[in-house]
Design a protein around this motif. Structure first.
Motif, PDB file in Angstrom:
ATOM      1  N   ASN A   1       0.833  -1.214   0.000  1.00 32.93           N
ATOM      2  CA  ASN A   1       0.000   0.000   0.000  1.00 32.93           C
ATOM      3  C   ASN A   1       0.862   1.256   0.000  1.00 32.93           C
ATOM      4  N   LEU A   2       1.901   1.240   0.844  1.00 27.62           N
ATOM      5  CA  LEU A   2       2.777   2.422   0.966  1.00 27.62           C
ATOM      6  C   LEU A   2       3.509   2.687  -0.349  1.00 27.62           C
ATOM      7  N   ALA A   3       4.005   1.627  -0.955  1.00 29.18           N
ATOM      8  CA  ALA A   3       4.713   1.791  -2.235  1.00 29.18           C
ATOM      9  C   ALA A   3       3.777   2.373  -3.288  1.00 29.18           C
ATOM     10  N   ARG A   4       2.531   1.883  -3.312  1.00 33.03           N
ATOM     11  CA  ARG A   4       1.555   2.381  -4.277  1.00 33.03           C
ATOM     12  C   ARG A   4       1.256   3.863  -4.028  1.00 33.03           C
ATOM     13  N   LEU A   5       1.085   4.231  -2.742  1.00 32.20           N
ATOM     14  CA  LEU A   5       0.787   5.630  -2.389  1.00 32.20           C
ATOM     15  C   LEU A   5       1.963   6.548  -2.695  1.00 32.20           C
ATOM     16  N   CYS A   6       3.166   6.077  -2.425  1.00 32.97           N
ATOM     17  CA  CYS A   6       4.357   6.874  -2.735  1.00 32.97           C
ATOM     18  C   CYS A   6       4.455   7.136  -4.231  1.00 32.97           C
ATOM     19  N   LYS A   7       4.112   6.123  -5.004  1.00 28.83           N
ATOM     20  CA  LYS A   7       4.151   6.266  -6.461  1.00 28.83           C
ATOM     21  C   LYS A   7       3.122   7.298  -6.924  1.00 28.83           C
ATOM     22  N   ILE A   8       1.910   7.208  -6.348  1.00 33.07           N
ATOM     23  CA  ILE A   8       0.872   8.186  -6.678  1.00 33.07           C
ATOM     24  C   ILE A   8       1.327   9.589  -6.305  1.00 33.07           C
ATOM     25  N   ARG A   9       1.886   9.725  -5.082  1.00 33.55           N
ATOM     26  CA  ARG A   9       2.350  11.031  -4.610  1.00 33.55           C
ATOM     27  C   ARG A   9       3.418  11.607  -5.541  1.00 33.55           C
ATOM     28  N   ASP A  10       4.409  10.793  -5.882  1.00 30.55           N
ATOM     29  CA  ASP A  10       5.509  11.268  -6.725  1.00 30.55           C
ATOM     30  C   ASP A  10       5.019  11.674  -8.113  1.00 30.55           C
ATOM     31  N   GLU A  11       4.105  10.885  -8.665  1.00 30.17           N
ATOM     32  CA  GLU A  11       3.565  11.193  -9.994  1.00 30.17           C
ATOM     33  C   GLU A  11       2.746  12.481  -9.968  1.00 30.17           C
ATOM     34  N   LYS A  12       1.910  12.624  -8.940  1.00 29.88           N
ATOM     35  CA  LYS A  12       1.086  13.820  -8.825  1.00 29.88           C
ATOM     36  C   LYS A  12       1.950  15.054  -8.560  1.00 29.88           C
ATOM     37  N   ALA A  13       2.980  14.891  -7.727  1.00 24.83           N
ATOM     38  CA  ALA A  13       3.866  16.013  -7.422  1.00 24.83           C
ATOM     39  C   ALA A  13       4.561  16.500  -8.692  1.00 24.83           C
ATOM     40  N   GLU A  14       4.996  15.554  -9.510  1.00 25.65           N
ATOM     41  CA  GLU A  14       5.653  15.927 -10.768  1.00 25.65           C
ATOM     42  C   GLU A  14       4.656  16.583 -11.719  1.00 25.65           C
ATOM     43  N   GLU A  15       3.462  16.036 -11.774  1.00 20.71           N
ATOM     44  CA  GLU A  15       2.429  16.579 -12.656  1.00 20.71           C
ATOM     45  C   GLU A  15       2.046  18.004 -12.255  1.00 20.71           C
ATOM     46  N   LEU A  16       1.931  18.242 -10.936  1.00 17.90           N
ATOM     47  CA  LEU A  16       1.525  19.550 -10.430  1.00 17.90           C
ATOM     48  C   LEU A  16       2.703  20.501 -10.251  1.00 17.90           C
ATOM     49  N   ASP A  17       3.929  19.946 -10.360  1.00 20.98           N
ATOM     50  CA  ASP A  17       5.152  20.708 -10.110  1.00 20.98           C
ATOM     51  C   ASP A  17       5.147  21.291  -8.694  1.00 20.98           C
ATOM     52  N   ILE A  18       4.867  20.419  -7.719  1.00 16.34           N
ATOM     53  CA  ILE A  18       4.889  20.772  -6.298  1.00 16.34           C
ATOM     54  C   ILE A  18       5.798  19.770  -5.602  1.00 16.34           C
ATOM     55  N   GLU A  19       6.572  20.232  -4.627  1.00 15.92           N
ATOM     56  CA  GLU A  19       7.416  19.311  -3.859  1.00 15.92           C
ATOM     57  C   GLU A  19       6.550  18.213  -3.246  1.00 15.92           C
ATOM     58  N   GLY A  20       6.999  16.962  -3.366  1.00 14.85           N
ATOM     59  CA  GLY A  20       6.233  15.848  -2.840  1.00 14.85           C
ATOM     60  C   GLY A  20       5.952  15.965  -1.353  1.00 14.85           C
ATOM     61  N   SER A  21       6.955  16.407  -0.577  1.00 18.15           N
ATOM     62  CA  SER A  21       6.785  16.500   0.873  1.00 18.15           C
ATOM     63  C   SER A  21       5.821  17.609   1.264  1.00 18.15           C
ATOM     64  N   PHE A  22       5.646  18.609   0.377  1.00 20.39           N
ATOM     65  CA  PHE A  22       4.664  19.669   0.640  1.00 20.39           C
ATOM     66  C   PHE A  22       3.263  19.174   0.296  1.00 20.39           C
ATOM     67  N   LEU A  23       3.180  18.377  -0.746  1.00 20.96           N
ATOM     68  CA  LEU A  23       1.895  17.817  -1.153  1.00 20.96           C
ATOM     69  C   LEU A  23       1.340  16.900  -0.066  1.00 20.96           C
ATOM     70  N   ILE A  24       2.181  15.993   0.436  1.00 20.31           N
ATOM     71  CA  ILE A  24       1.792  15.109   1.541  1.00 20.31           C
ATOM     72  C   ILE A  24       3.058  14.499   2.132  1.00 20.31           C
ATOM     73  N   THR A  25       3.134  14.446   3.449  1.00 23.58           N
ATOM     74  CA  THR A  25       4.319  13.904   4.101  1.00 23.58           C
ATOM     75  C   THR A  25       4.324  12.381   4.062  1.00 23.58           C
ATOM     76  N   ARG A  26       5.502  11.821   4.255  1.00 26.18           N
ATOM     77  CA  ARG A  26       5.592  10.352   4.288  1.00 26.18           C
ATOM     78  C   ARG A  26       4.805   9.801   5.479  1.00 26.18           C
ATOM     79  N   ALA A  27       4.817  10.514   6.602  1.00 26.23           N
ATOM     80  CA  ALA A  27       4.074  10.055   7.779  1.00 26.23           C
ATOM     81  C   ALA A  27       2.581   9.930   7.462  1.00 26.23           C
ATOM     82  N   SER A  28       2.055  10.871   6.696  1.00 26.81           N
ATOM     83  CA  SER A  28       0.640  10.806   6.305  1.00 26.81           C
ATOM     84  C   SER A  28       0.387   9.627   5.365  1.00 26.81           C
TER      85      SER A  28
END
Length: 352
Positions: A300-327
């Protein structure tokens, strides 16, 4: 420089006449020079110009803070300023629009004020007064220039940032983050920190080591308070942890040779106080529930990290600002509970 109440009352008439959300504030404090920091200078700007307000010279600042609580202001990186407002006057502005938040939401990786001023205005701001003692009077011409430059470019910069946010459809996200930041600041002020001596590095200590740390932290705090200097000027957090580890392991500790005789004696008294403690008086270690994560969690975590990284790149926003790893870990472990901690803009941005 506004340094008398009559001048402050005249300033308030000017400030009250400004359109909604068209004023800028910044604060300078003396946290690097005093035990209990205080607001030493208020920088103000609107569309007609900028000025400085001297809260150290004006005994009654009520015209300012009564205006503040009903006003929307622009600030940059306002977390610490919110702390100062609440400590000084137990209030916050009606709304703080934060240019640092706006910049991060637009994908800026260099989002300090100086970097943004250079980006939008081509002006390099001096950092010469960054660590100045703002409680000293009179202010030097260099300090005055430095202070005014913190607000002189802000309204124009805010306009440019808001235009970009509108173009990207992120104004709603921006407003939600700013309001949430203010809510968190209020919560921190009301709850405080129950054990301020639990500093970084204390997690390695057992109960005996924590007892040592608590006594040494109290000694340092007392020294700083009587000296009216920040605690780090007495000794560092690393020193406190190093001494606590030694006492935990029953090794002798010695005060720094740079301490004067009275401080060395009081250090020795603090160590002796620790030795006299009963084990029942040792603090408890915080209970941290360490779970053995399942293969499903890792997937689940790997899948969510992948979604986060893809969305961060798409939106051009830092991944950690979009959502933290703890979240992300919280969602991977329990989707319903984890999702409940996210803001609406994060859910929308991530498509979750």
């Amino acid at each position: 420089m506004i340094s008398e109440k009559e001048e402050l009352l005249e300033w308030r008439k000017r400030a009250a006449a400004q359109p909604k959300g068209r004023v800028v504030l910044d604060l300078e404090a003396d946290s690097l020079h005093r035990y209990q920091e205080k607001i030493c200078l208020i920088q103000y700007a609107d569309e007609t110009g900028s000025c400085l307000i001297d809260p150290l010279a004006i005994e009654d600042m009520s015209p300012f803070y009564n205006w503040l609580r009903d006003t929307e202001v622009w600030m940059h990186g306002a977390d610490y300023d919110m702390c100062l407002f609440q400590r000084a006057w137990e209030t916050l502005p009606a709304m703080i629009w934060d240019t640092q938040t706006a910049a991060r939401l637009l994908g800026f990786r260099q989002f300090g004020l100086a970097a943004l001023v250079e980006h939008f205005h081509g002006v390099t701001l001096s950092k010469s007064s960054q660590k100045a003692d703002w409680a000293r009077r009179p202010l030097s011409p260099t300090m005055v220039t430095y202070a005014l430059n913190d607000v002189n470019y802000m309204l124009d910069m805010a306009d440019k940032l808001m235009t970009a946010l509108r173009e990207k459809g992120r104004v709603g996200w921006f407003e939600e983050i700013c309001r949430h930041s203010m809510e968190r600041a209020r919560e921190r002020y009301l709850t405080g920190h129950p054990d301020p001596w639990r500093i970084q590095g204390s997690g390695k200590l057992n109960r005996k080591g924590l007892a040592a740390l608590r006594e040494l932290w109290a000694w340092r705090d007392s020294e700083a308070k009587s000296w009216d200097r920040p605690s780090f000027m007495v000794c560092s957090n690393a020193d406190l942890i190093q001494w606590s580890v030694a006492l935990q392991e029953q090794r002798p500790v010695s005060p720094s040779p740079r301490f004067h005789a009275h401080r060395r004696n009081r250090f020795t008294d603090a160590v002796q106080k620790f030795y006299l403690l009963d084990e029942d008086d040792y603090p408890c270690r915080p209970h941290i529930q360490r779970r053995q994560h399942s293969e499903q969690f890792e997937a689940n975590l790997a899948r969510l990290c992948k979604i986060r990284d893809e969305k961060a790149e798409e939106l051009d926003i830092e991944g950690s600002f979009l959502i933290t790893r703890a979240s992300l870990e919280a969602i991977a472990e329990d989707k319903e509970k984890g999702m409940a901690t996210l803001l609406n803009w994060q859910k929308e941005a991530l498509g979750l």
